[in-house]
Scaffold this active site. Structure first.
Site, PDB file in Angstrom:
ATOM      1  CB  SER A 115     -16.622 -35.639  -0.627  1.00 36.22           C
ATOM      2  OG  SER A 115     -17.663 -34.714  -0.782  1.00 36.22           O
ATOM      3  CE1 TYR A 137     -20.227 -28.966   1.695  1.00 35.71           C
ATOM      4  CE2 TYR A 137     -20.300 -31.222   0.474  1.00 35.71           C
ATOM      5  CZ  TYR A 137     -19.739 -29.822   0.743  1.00 35.71           C
ATOM      6  OH  TYR A 137     -18.791 -29.410  -0.112  1.00 35.71           O
ATOM      7  CB  THR A 163     -18.074 -28.488   4.763  1.00 37.36           C
ATOM      8  OG1 THR A 163     -17.012 -29.362   4.381  1.00 37.36           O
ATOM      9  CG2 THR A 163     -17.962 -27.374   3.629  1.00 37.36           C
ATOM     10  CE  LYS A 238     -12.319 -28.046   2.895  1.00 39.17           C
ATOM     11  NZ  LYS A 238     -13.128 -27.358   1.941  1.00 39.17           N
ATOM     12  CG  HIS A 262     -15.865 -24.848  -0.414  1.00 39.15           C
ATOM     13  ND1 HIS A 262     -16.470 -25.222   0.342  1.00 39.15           N
ATOM     14  CD2 HIS A 262     -15.897 -25.528  -1.695  1.00 39.15           C
ATOM     15  CE1 HIS A 262     -16.801 -26.304   0.200  1.00 39.15           C
ATOM     16  NE2 HIS A 262     -16.532 -26.790  -1.194  1.00 39.15           N
TER      17      HIS A 262
END
Length: 364
Positions: A115, A137, A163, A238, A262
């Protein structure tokens, strides 16, 4: 001497066992942060209900004496059609954090997705070895985001996963009520932007405030094109639920789409991911790879996703439960259980491998 963690891992016989064990050891606010969803948690519950109402039509009189879970994800071999989903702050639940998870994923032969909000730097995770993907992100500073993508590539990550369903964090009422705040020893190690997430707010979630400051709500298809041009790595989006968006992703040169709401943590009331997959897969027609995220809790769930058109699944909460309950040994056991369940389900459905699973009929 056998530790309590080793005993916990050895006696677990399904993912739910780890969920219960993790709930017993985690502080209530951390347990809520991992387990909770947004709003009334309608979509969180619906994700599981979608699996429970999906029935497989097994085939018989097929040779399954050599039944294998081997798969290919993003063009690379994997021991089963599963990757670790990107989940923030593994050190919230275990001191070794992402390092323990990465070691367990390597041992299991499945990719680990780091992440952007990892509590361990990406370079330390790729140094473990194994297949590592990086979840991105889009930050308010676009140039810095591209630098982060390059950093992940230089560190040895094999794919980028952008994402696309978080212009800002969904209103997660458990975190709001707990005024959830990161402990001082846990931070976003790869993009540390200061102490906002560590300052207890007078109201709301400190983590939500932090991401609101860091993430850009202006992410568009032009941004996807910019990232596609910037990296040579396979690019995954995603958070896609609409067939129209999946088709546009394929047209934009995206290598794979993760059908995901999510984990019920963004738009409460969004369609369950499995239902979206069932609608999206026939429309997409193999133009790019499909992965399924949100609600997977067993090997049979993986088989259901394969039958509905997925190349594989992402698993998040079960990994965190295993990590919380028994550290690296717990995560290893989660993977062992899922692999054993998948192999059993494949054989009972008359499928010698995951390719044959994609030909199964379902009744929903």
């Amino acid at each position: 001497m056998t530790s309590d963690a080793d005993r916990s891992a050895a006696t677990a016989e399904c993912v739910a066992d780890f969920e219960h064990a993790a709930a017993a050891v985690l502080p209530p606010d951390v347990r809520d942060f991992v387990a909770g969803g947004s709003g009334a948690e309608t979509t969180l519950a619906a994700n599981r209900a979608a699996f429970d109402r999906t029935f497989l039509v097994p085939r018989v009189l097929r040779d399954v004496s050599r039944c294998t879970t081997d798969a290919t994800l993003l063009g690379r071999p994997a021991a089963m059609p599963l990757a670790v989903a990107p989940v923030a702050y593994h050190r919230l639940v275990s001191p070794d954090g992402e390092l323990a998870t990465a070691r367990a994923a390597k041992a299991a032969g499945v990719p680990f997705t780091v992440s952007t909000l990892s509590s361990v730097p990406v370079e330390e995770i790729t140094a473990v070895g194994g297949a590592v993907w990086f979840q991105l992100y889009w930050l308010r500073d676009g140039a810095r985001t591209l630098e982060l993508a390059r950093r992940a590539e230089d560190a040895g990550c094999e794919a980028l996963m952008l994402t696309v369903d978080v212009p800002w964090m969904g209103r997660r009422l458990r975190d709001v009520r707990n005024r959830f705040t990161l402990p001082a020893e846990v931070r976003a190690a790869t993009i540390d932007t200061g102490g906002t997430a560590h300052l207890r707010p007078t109201a709301g979630s400190a983590v939500a405030a932090h991401t609101g400051q860091a993430f850009s709500p202006a992410l568009t298809w032009a941004t996807v094109a910019r990232l596609r041009e910037h990296t040579r790595l396979p690019l995954v989006l995603k958070g896609v639920l609409a067939p129209e968006d999946a088709l546009r992703a394929a047209e934009s040169g995206v290598d794979a789409v993760v059908v995901s709401n999510h984990g019920g943590r963004q738009l409460d009331g969004a369609v369950p991911s499995l239902d979206a997959l069932a609608e999206l897969a026939p429309v997409l027609g193999g133009r790019c790879e499909l992965l399924l995220d949100s609600g997977v809790r067993s090997g049979t769930d993986i088989l259901r996703a394969l039958a509905l058109g997925a190349a594989g699944v992402l698993v998040g909460r079960p990994v965190m439960w295993g990590l919380a309950a028994a550290g690296e040994a717990g995560v290893r056991r989660v993977f062992e259980l899922l692999a054993a369940e998948l192999r059993t389900s494949l054989g009972l459905a008359g499928c010698a491998d995951v390719t044959e699973a994609r030909g199964l009929r379902t009744v929903r």
